[in-house]
Every structure is written in C-alpha cells, then in structure tokens.
Design a protein around this motif. Structure first.
Motif, PDB file in Angstrom:
ATOM      1  N   LYS A 204     -18.489  19.552 -17.140  1.00 12.38           N
ATOM      2  CA  LYS A 204     -19.012  20.587 -18.017  1.00 12.38           C
ATOM      3  C   LYS A 204     -18.112  21.810 -17.946  1.00 12.38           C
ATOM      4  N   SER A 205     -17.769  22.349 -19.121  1.00 12.52           N
ATOM      5  CA  SER A 205     -16.954  23.559 -19.205  1.00 12.52           C
ATOM      6  C   SER A 205     -17.651  24.589 -20.080  1.00 12.52           C
ATOM      7  N   PHE A 206     -17.390  25.874 -19.787  1.00 14.94           N
ATOM      8  CA  PHE A 206     -17.823  26.982 -20.630  1.00 14.94           C
ATOM      9  C   PHE A 206     -16.586  27.812 -20.943  1.00 14.94           C
ATOM     10  N   SER A 207     -16.273  27.958 -22.241  1.00  8.44           N
ATOM     11  CA  SER A 207     -15.111  28.752 -22.657  1.00  8.44           C
ATOM     12  C   SER A 207     -13.860  28.343 -21.889  1.00  8.44           C
ATOM     13  N   GLU A 208     -13.648  27.058 -21.835  1.00 10.35           N
ATOM     14  CA  GLU A 208     -12.477  26.454 -21.197  1.00 10.35           C
ATOM     15  C   GLU A 208     -12.467  26.592 -19.678  1.00 10.35           C
ATOM     16  N   LYS A 209     -13.541  27.118 -19.084  1.00  8.75           N
ATOM     17  CA  LYS A 209     -13.648  27.174 -17.622  1.00  8.75           C
ATOM     18  C   LYS A 209     -14.456  25.985 -17.148  1.00  8.75           C
ATOM     19  N   GLN A 210     -13.858  25.170 -16.283  1.00  7.69           N
ATOM     20  CA  GLN A 210     -14.526  23.973 -15.767  1.00  7.69           C
ATOM     21  C   GLN A 210     -15.555  24.387 -14.719  1.00  7.69           C
ATOM     22  N   VAL A 211     -16.841  24.105 -14.980  1.00 12.04           N
ATOM     23  CA  VAL A 211     -17.887  24.480 -14.025  1.00 12.04           C
ATOM     24  C   VAL A 211     -18.468  23.265 -13.304  1.00 12.04           C
ATOM     25  N   ILE A 212     -18.305  22.076 -13.871  1.00 12.62           N
ATOM     26  CA  ILE A 212     -18.652  20.817 -13.205  1.00 12.62           C
ATOM     27  C   ILE A 212     -17.458  19.882 -13.385  1.00 12.62           C
ATOM     28  N   ASN A 213     -16.965  19.346 -12.273  1.00  8.26           N
ATOM     29  CA  ASN A 213     -15.738  18.572 -12.304  1.00  8.26           C
ATOM     30  C   ASN A 213     -15.951  17.168 -11.733  1.00  8.26           C
ATOM     31  N   ASP A 214     -16.122  16.182 -12.629  1.00 11.34           N
ATOM     32  CA  ASP A 214     -16.208  14.771 -12.250  1.00 11.34           C
ATOM     33  C   ASP A 214     -17.217  14.551 -11.121  1.00 11.34           C
ATOM     34  N   LEU A 215     -18.424  15.061 -11.318  1.00 10.34           N
ATOM     35  CA  LEU A 215     -19.460  15.045 -10.280  1.00 10.34           C
ATOM     36  C   LEU A 215     -20.223  13.727 -10.288  1.00 10.34           C
ATOM     37  N   SER A 216     -20.283  13.082  -9.123  1.00 10.26           N
ATOM     38  CA  SER A 216     -21.025  11.821  -8.984  1.00 10.26           C
ATOM     39  C   SER A 216     -21.791  11.816  -7.667  1.00 10.26           C
ATOM     40  N   PHE A 217     -23.062  11.410  -7.725  1.00  9.19           N
ATOM     41  CA  PHE A 217     -23.874  11.195  -6.516  1.00  9.19           C
ATOM     42  C   PHE A 217     -25.139  10.448  -6.919  1.00  9.19           C
ATOM     43  N   LYS A 218     -25.865   9.937  -5.917  1.00 10.34           N
ATOM     44  CA  LYS A 218     -27.140   9.258  -6.137  1.00 10.34           C
ATOM     45  C   LYS A 218     -28.181   9.800  -5.156  1.00 10.34           C
ATOM     46  N   VAL A 219     -29.421   9.882  -5.616  1.00 11.25           N
ATOM     47  CA  VAL A 219     -30.553  10.200  -4.748  1.00 11.25           C
ATOM     48  C   VAL A 219     -31.572   9.077  -4.918  1.00 11.25           C
ATOM     49  N   GLU A 220     -31.844   8.370  -3.841  1.00 12.43           N
ATOM     50  CA  GLU A 220     -32.744   7.234  -3.894  1.00 12.43           C
ATOM     51  C   GLU A 220     -34.191   7.682  -3.776  1.00 12.43           C
ATOM     52  N   GLN A 221     -35.110   6.758  -4.057  1.00 13.75           N
ATOM     53  CA  GLN A 221     -36.537   7.012  -3.896  1.00 13.75           C
ATOM     54  C   GLN A 221     -36.824   7.361  -2.434  1.00 13.75           C
ATOM     55  N   GLY A 222     -37.579   8.432  -2.218  1.00 13.91           N
ATOM     56  CA  GLY A 222     -37.928   8.835  -0.861  1.00 13.91           C
ATOM     57  C   GLY A 222     -36.828   9.571  -0.125  1.00 13.91           C
TER      58      GLY A 222
END
Length: 240
Positions: A9-27
């Motif tokens: 995610k970028s705002f006005s060409e500023k990258q604020v989220i960069n290739d973010l990956s993770f998982k949160v399982e049940q519990g």
C-alpha cells in the motif's frame, strides 16, 4: 483464520506497507510491534476494508475481505478509543450494537458477557460518560463475546491504561483466544506484547522485519532485538 498475503500500500508514492505476509491461526494471538508510521494501523484498516491494498490479499477465514462483505460478520474491531454512546449505559449500548448486527440478545446474555469481562454489576446501569478507558474497553470486548467473534482486531488497546487495567485486559483477551478467536493486536507496548502474544512481528516503515516465536522469549531479548533491528535499518537508510 487471518492472513496477509504480499500486501502493498502506498500514499502519494510513499510506500506504507511493503510486501507484508503473515498468518494468525484460530486461538492464536499475534502482536505487531512498531513505532508510529510503521504501518501497523494501516494493516488493520486493510483488514477492515477501510483501505484497499495496491496489491496482495487480506483474508479472513480464507475469504478476501475486499471481494466479499461476509468476512465482516466474523470480526470485531477494538480501536484505541472505544467510541460508544456516552449517554447510554453498558447494557443499552450492547443491545443497540447487537441490533445493528442483526442479533437478538437478552439482558441475561448481555450480563453474562459483561461478567466475563469483569465489569462491575453496579457500573452497568451508569452512562458511559462516567467510565474509564478500561471500563469502555470491557464493553467493547463484551460485544465481541456476544458476537462470538472469530477474529478480533485491537489497535493500541493498552495505551493510557494503568498497570492493573492492563493486566485485566490481558486476562480477558487470553480467554477470548482460548475460545478460538484469532487475535491481531498492534501496539507500542513491549510488556503487553510479551505477556500476551504467541508470536510478535516487528515492523518498521511498512516492512515486517522479523516474526518472533514468543514462547519462552525473555522480555529483554525482545526489547534488544527490536532496538537492534530498528537502529540497523535506520543506519542503512542514512547510508543510502
């Protein structure tokens, strides 16, 4: 239950989220730890479908939140400041919130949920304008209990809480996880993250620098790892 897949995610060409990956399982409880501007709240806003990612997917129970409205039925969001109706009491607030969600609940069910949060019975008939932040949070969490939320998103929930209220908050969230909720919390609070989380992601400038298994991780190791990673990345930026 909750998954980020290569989010950008970028705002006005500023990258604020960069290739973010993770998982949160049940519990499972995951904390994203980072300073202001790290991208923590933007991540929550993407899962809430308040923001569209430039690329990647935010999934709740395998469903892309940006292609289906059904994912919202499974989550509850608790912001830093819980915005409830100040002139209503706790019971009336929860009745109204339940009705907005299409739920019919009895006063006994509401009181049972409030019992789980530890909100004193004598406070439940008082208007929320007399409540502390910790008490308002308990009303918000009671709504998650009533909704039987599968996913709980928490944004800086311990900011402004005294140590006793923080410990009470941790106890309540742990109980929700034991019931099977997947919980994602963003925070600056090392102690809360260390006490509560199964895993901790350290973020800076939109990048997930590391994902730590918090089992038997000493608090000083967490703090040292955080500062080493953040200062190391800052040094790289200055050199470039």
């Amino acid at each position: 239950m909750l998954e980020a897949k290569n989010l950008n995610k970028s705002f006005s060409e500023k990258q604020v989220i960069n290739d973010l990956s993770f998982k949160v399982e049940q519990g499972e409880i995951m904390c994203l730890l980072g300073a202001n501007g790290a991208g923590k709240s933007t991540t929550l806003n993407i899962f809430l479908n308040f923001l569209q990612p430039d690329s990647g997917q935010a999934l709740i129970d395998g469903v892309n939140v940006h292609s289906s409205s059904g994912s919202k039925e499974k989550l509850v969001y608790l912001p830093e400041q819980v915005n409830l109706y100040q002139e209503f009491n706790a019971i009336d607030n929860l009745k109204y919130l339940a009705s907005l969600s299409g739920l019919t609940v009895s006063e006994a069910q509401i009181n049972a949920a409030l019992d789980e949060t530890g909100l004193e019975p004598g406070a439940r008939s008082q208007s929320l304008k007399n409540y502390s932040k910790g008490m308002r949070q308990k009303v918000g969490i009671a709504f998650a209990i009533i909704r039987e939320a599968k996913v709980l998103l928490l944004d800086e929930p311990t900011s402004g809480l005294d140590p006793s209220a923080t410990l009470e908050f941790i106890r309540i969230v742990e109980q929700l996880a034991k019931k099977g909720a997947a919980i994602l919390m963003v925070t600056h609070d090392f102690y809360c993250a260390h006490t509560l989380a199964d895993k901790i992601g350290i973020m800076d400038k939109g990048t997930l620098l590391t994902l730590l298994d918090n089992k038997q991780l000493p608090l000083n190791t967490l703090e040292n790892t955080y500062h080493e990673l953040i200062s190391g990345k800052s040094a790289i930026r200055e050199a470039s």
